[in-house]
Write an enzyme that holds these catalytic residues in place. Structure first.
Site, PDB file in Angstrom:
ATOM      1  N   GLY A 398      66.052  17.779  50.352  1.00  0.00           N
ATOM      2  CA  GLY A 398      66.120  17.618  51.799  1.00  0.00           C
ATOM      3  C   GLY A 398      66.744  18.828  52.457  1.00  0.00           C
ATOM      4  O   GLY A 398      67.291  19.713  51.792  1.00  0.00           O
ATOM      5  N   PRO A 399      66.690  18.900  53.765  1.00  0.00           N
ATOM      6  CA  PRO A 399      67.257  20.046  54.488  1.00  0.00           C
ATOM      7  C   PRO A 399      68.776  20.075  54.378  1.00  0.00           C
ATOM      8  O   PRO A 399      69.408  19.087  53.989  1.00  0.00           O
ATOM      9  CB  PRO A 399      66.796  19.822  55.933  1.00  0.00           C
ATOM     10  CG  PRO A 399      66.512  18.362  56.027  1.00  0.00           C
ATOM     11  CD  PRO A 399      66.050  17.927  54.676  1.00  0.00           C
ATOM     12  N   GLY A 401      72.683  19.825  55.146  1.00  0.00           N
ATOM     13  CA  GLY A 401      73.523  19.031  56.031  1.00  0.00           C
ATOM     14  C   GLY A 401      73.149  17.576  56.181  1.00  0.00           C
ATOM     15  O   GLY A 401      73.685  16.892  57.056  1.00  0.00           O
ATOM     16  N   GLY A 403      73.517  15.307  53.678  1.00  0.00           N
ATOM     17  CA  GLY A 403      74.392  14.477  52.859  1.00  0.00           C
ATOM     18  C   GLY A 403      73.985  14.342  51.419  1.00  0.00           C
ATOM     19  O   GLY A 403      74.322  13.340  50.779  1.00  0.00           O
ATOM     20  N   LYS A 404      73.310  15.347  50.860  1.00  0.00           N
ATOM     21  CA  LYS A 404      72.869  15.247  49.467  1.00  0.00           C
ATOM     22  C   LYS A 404      74.053  15.243  48.506  1.00  0.00           C
ATOM     23  O   LYS A 404      74.134  14.400  47.603  1.00  0.00           O
ATOM     24  CB  LYS A 404      71.915  16.402  49.138  1.00  0.00           C
ATOM     25  CG  LYS A 404      70.666  16.442  49.987  1.00  0.00           C
ATOM     26  CD  LYS A 404      69.721  17.536  49.545  1.00  0.00           C
ATOM     27  CE  LYS A 404      70.295  18.917  49.788  1.00  0.00           C
ATOM     28  NZ  LYS A 404      70.497  19.223  51.209  1.00  0.00           N
ATOM     29  N   THR A 405      74.969  16.175  48.707  1.00  0.00           N
ATOM     30  CA  THR A 405      76.119  16.270  47.801  1.00  0.00           C
ATOM     31  C   THR A 405      77.015  15.048  47.900  1.00  0.00           C
ATOM     32  O   THR A 405      77.476  14.498  46.888  1.00  0.00           O
ATOM     33  CB  THR A 405      76.918  17.548  48.109  1.00  0.00           C
ATOM     34  OG1 THR A 405      76.044  18.676  48.015  1.00  0.00           O
ATOM     35  CG2 THR A 405      78.066  17.714  47.134  1.00  0.00           C
ATOM     36  N   SER A 723      48.381  22.492  58.605  1.00  0.00           N
ATOM     37  CA  SER A 723      48.499  21.266  59.397  1.00  0.00           C
ATOM     38  C   SER A 723      48.280  21.472  60.886  1.00  0.00           C
ATOM     39  O   SER A 723      48.285  20.499  61.638  1.00  0.00           O
ATOM     40  CB  SER A 723      49.879  20.647  59.175  1.00  0.00           C
ATOM     41  OG  SER A 723      50.897  21.526  59.600  1.00  0.00           O
ATOM     42  N   LYS A 766      58.175  15.318  60.544  1.00  0.00           N
ATOM     43  CA  LYS A 766      57.456  15.599  61.790  1.00  0.00           C
ATOM     44  C   LYS A 766      57.650  14.482  62.816  1.00  0.00           C
ATOM     45  O   LYS A 766      57.793  14.759  64.014  1.00  0.00           O
ATOM     46  CB  LYS A 766      55.964  15.790  61.490  1.00  0.00           C
ATOM     47  CG  LYS A 766      55.671  17.040  60.667  1.00  0.00           C
ATOM     48  CD  LYS A 766      54.195  17.152  60.314  1.00  0.00           C
ATOM     49  CE  LYS A 766      53.930  18.421  59.505  1.00  0.00           C
ATOM     50  NZ  LYS A 766      52.500  18.549  59.118  1.00  0.00           N
TER      51      LYS A 766
END
Length: 823
Positions: A398-399, A401, A403-405, A723, A766
């Site tokens: 994911g992008p 910031g 919350g992955k960590t 796209s 999107k």
């Protein structure tokens, strides 16, 4: 300095000393201090400037000079001057530079005439001479003759002193010299010899000798030399001697303290060694090597090891027994045993397989991300039914910031496991993963084994952060080394290069994070279960700010809600004007900036009342908004269409602009840093529209003798992907038919030459971008209907979505009114 041609200095004559020079002798009248030249001492002598210390009369001293002008001068005086006398004069500067260029102004006016008693030239050209100081003189004039400094001098006599005071001071000096012998044996023989030979009727000579025995500065010694009054000279020398004695006493005191300290340390060392030997004889204590070996054997007995690891440890302990502690191999072997016996072999923490508890922890630390939480809870639920958590590899993509960590940390807490994180970003050495071989100095295990030892259990949660940014170099490919680590079929016997024994990693839960899957090698990505995290919409960011970010920011700034309050409209204004990214990192930075400014104001006393942040005063704390909606883009006009795009940082909206240029240089012109795939999509759209121009209500000659220019702002941002196909075609039709696209409409989809609309990726990102830009109607490919159905209801709410399979359907939705008759 006098002119070299001045011949007055070359003939004997009586020269009266300058008044200022005579008055400089401590108030002694010139008539009493200046005398005519003695018969045995000439009134014109060669001068030898000395920068160190002055020479005193009555003392014999040796000098040795290398081959050069000074040596030549001494040889010339000894050979050519009948009296063999040379004048020693102290330079005014301690480092005068070139002695051959000194002038009279660079010298003190009082010096000493010395007679050369013996002179010898060595084979290397240097000169050794023995001289005796004869008389003090006053320098009247000096010139250079044949490159040598020659001075006209007047010899001065001491002003004799008598009486009990002079005798007492002389005795005090003698006593001080005797005491100096005790502190400084270096001068003992010289002082004893002088005291035996000295005539006590010459106190001035005693003072001169005593000055030479001190460490007085060159200025202090010159002051004694210039003092002709014997009584005052004795006072000065007595002061110098007392200072010398005090200095020697202080030096002895410091030396004694250091020696006492060293002696105490040596004594303590010897006593400890004796105590150790006694204890060893009595069996009360063992040496360090024996203790270490017994410690390793005790650890070995407690560990749950495989046969290979147990054999390796036993062999290494036996090897350690025969090594000397002073051997370099001893420390290498000891470090190896520390790692082998320090690992948690067979030690596992008990898993907490409670789905409700896990949901509570995830909801407590993260707002939204329902699909991600659902997948994690499914993982815990399956583990509960199986009774254990198998070693799995999750990959959160994911992008930045979002919350992955922190999600990985929450998973570890929900399972009751230890957590360890290390970043793979920029890692270029395979040894960082699998360790260095023990043949290298300073070798260590890899990051995975280090993590296992640090947490102390064999089943932790290990987060591999930024796995998409692993590098490669001549030192190896870390991504390839991760294949064994992340393969459940192989990591049950993972063999680190340093340990060189198998270690079971199958119970470890690996969680990797990445921003893009494209840069992750295919075999590595195939071993991981991918969970995608999309960005947050404004409502989710508002909730995250109110629940998590604002309390955290206030705590860091030592504030509380009573001192600083963010209204909900202010938070929305900050989100829309300063933090439009997919995550919440910039939002937290903006809130921290406001809190810091308020805290600084309170610290300075500028702010005293509680601060309430509203949309009206946000700019006072954060400046002008970073993101502004372009009012021109919001106005409907022909040839302008809003599209939806995916970026590594989340979804975004983009506009496609089209205009007609009358002259025909090329059929179509593209700008806006469009990539190859996007440029091909534009050409496909152009060909499809021009081929069916009449069916789209376009004049036959619209595209003839004209160039269509398509531009995608912003021009500095590279763009690529298929796209935007239907967006390009819609912009061309809107331009050619002069019909405007309805307000609040956006679209995405790949277009073929025959008008088919193909599916695209990044639908959730999107749609979030469309919500962020207040889009009301979205056109998507029919094949992406399933992707849209997986988006949470909170994100889909308020959107009217049309799914299309053919571009004709797009035209019917965008241009519901019939097209004007084609000409």
């Amino acid at each position: 300095m006098a002119n070299e041609n001045d011949s007055s200095i070359l003939h004997p004559e009586i020269v009266e000393a300058p008044r200022e020079a005579a008055d400089d002798h401590r108030g002694t009248p010139a008539a009493e201090t200046l005398v005519l030249a003695a018969k045995e001492l000439p009134d014109r002598i060669h001068l030898l400037p000395t920068p160190s210390k002055p020479v005193f009369p009555g003392l014999v001293f040796p000098i040795m000079v290398p081959q050069g002008p000074v040596g030549d001068l001494l040889k010339a005086v000894a050979a050519e001057v009948p009296e063999r006398v040379v004048g020693f004069v102290l330079t005014r500067q301690e480092e005068p530079g070139d002695l051959e260029k000194l002038e009279q102004a660079d010298l003190y006016l009082v010096g000493t005439a010395a007679r050369i008693l013996r002179l010898q030239e060595t084979p290397d050209g240097s000169v050794q001479a023995l001289l005796r100081g004869e008389r003090r003189f006053h320098l009247l004039k000096a010139v250079r003759r044949d490159g040598r400094l020659v001075g006209q001098v007047a010899y001065v006599e001491d002003v004799a002193g008598a009486g009990d005071a002079v005798r007492a001071m002389a005795q005090a000096i003698v006593a001080s010299l005797r005491e100096l012998i005790k502190h400084n044996p270096l001068f003992s023989e010289e002082i004893k010899s002088f005291l035996v030979r000295t005539d006590w009727g010459e106190p001035g000579r005693l003072a001169d000798f005593a000055t030479q025995m001190t460490s007085a500065t060159r200025e202090e010694a010159q002051d004694v030399l210039e003092c002709l009054d014997v009584r005052r000279r004795l006072e000065k020398v007595l002061f110098l001697l007392r200072k010398e004695l005090d200095l020697n006493q202080l030096k002895e005191k410091i030396t004694h303290q250091i020696e006492e300290k060293i002696t105490a340390q040596q004594r303590e060392f010897f006593l400890r060694e004796q105590l150790k030997a006694i204890k060893q004889e009595l069996g009360l204590e063992k040496d360090e090597k024996t203790e270490e070996i017994e410690r390793y054997e005790a650890r070995l007995a407690e560990l749950t090891l495989g046969e290979e690891a147990r054999t390796r440890i036993r062999e290494e302990i036996d090897r350690l027994k025969v090594l000397s502690p002073q051997s370099p191999e001893y420390s290498v072997s000891r470090t190896y045993l520390d790692w082998l016996t320090g690992l948690p072999w067979g030690k596992y923490s008990e898993d907490v397989l409670d789905v409700a508890r896990g949901r509570g922890i995830l909801d407590r630390d993260h707002y939204g991300l329902e699909d991600v939480k659902k997948r994690i809870l499914e993982f815990i639920g399956v583990a509960k039914l199986r009774g254990r958590v198998e070693g799995s590899i999750l990959c959160l993509i994911g992008p930045p910031g979002v919350g992955k960590t922190s999600l990985g940390r929450a998973v570890a807490e929900a399972l009751g496991r230890q957590f360890y994180r290390f970043s793979l970003g920029g890692m270029r050495d395979e040894a960082e993963i699998k360790g260095h071989r023990r043949t290298y100095i300073g070798a260590l295990p890899g990051k995975v084994i280090q993590a296992i030892k640090t947490v102390g259990t064999a089943n932790p949660v290990i987060m591999l952060d930024e796995i998409d940014k692993v590098g490669a170099s001549y030192q190896g490919d870390p991504a390839s080394a991760l294949l064994e680590v992340l393969d459940p079929e192989q990591n049950c016997s993972f063999r680190d290069h340093y340990l060189d024994v198998p270690f079971d990693l199958s119970k470890v839960l690996f969680i990797a994070t990445a921003n893009l899957p494209d840069t992750i090698p295919g075999p590595l990505l195939d071993r991981m279960e991918v969970i995608r995290l999309s960005g947050y919409i404004v409502e989710e960011k508002l909730a995250i700010a109110e629940r998590h970010l604002v309390p955290r920011v206030l705590e860091r700034a030592a504030l509380n809600p009573e001192l600083l309050h963010f209204t909900t409209p202010a938070l929305r204004a900050i989100i829309e004007g300063y933090a439009r990214e997919a995550g919440v990192r910039n939002l937290e930075k903006a809130l921290s900036s406001v809190a810091r400014k308020v805290a600084a104001g309170r610290a300075e006393g500028i702010v005293s009342d509680p601060v309430v942040v509203t949309p009206a005063n946000v700019a006072e704390y954060l400046g002008k908004p970073v993101f502004l909606d372009d009012p021109l883009m919001k106005r409907r006009r022909a040839g302008v269409v809003m599209g939806l795009a995916w970026t590594p940082f989340g979804g975004s909206t983009l506009y496609v602009e089209a205009i007609r240029v009358p002259r025909r240089e090329h059929p179509i012109k593209l700008t806006g840093q469009l990539g190859e795939v996007m440029a091909e999509s534009t050409h496909i759209a152009y060909s499809m529209v021009t081929a069916g121009a009449e069916s789209f209500g376009i004049a036959k000659d619209f595209f003839q003798d004209a160039t269509v220019h398509l531009h995608v702002p912003a021009g500095a941002t590279p763009k690529d992907g298929p796209s935007a196909g239907i967006t390009m075609a819609t912009a061309l039709i809107s331009l050619a038919s002069n019909r405007k696209v309805p307000a609040g409409m956006a679209m995405t989809g790949e277009l073929t030459l025959t008008g088919r609309v193909l599916p695209v990726g990044g639908i959730k990102e999107k749609i979030i971008a469309a919500r962020r830009s207040k889009v009301r109607t979205v056109i998507l490919p029919k094949a992406n209907e399933r992707d849209f159905a997986e988006i949470p209801e909170a994100v889909r709410r308020g959107l009217t979505v049309h799914f299309v399979e053919d571009f004709r359907e797009v035209c019917e939705l965008v241009f519901p009114s019939p097209a004007p008759a084609a000409r």
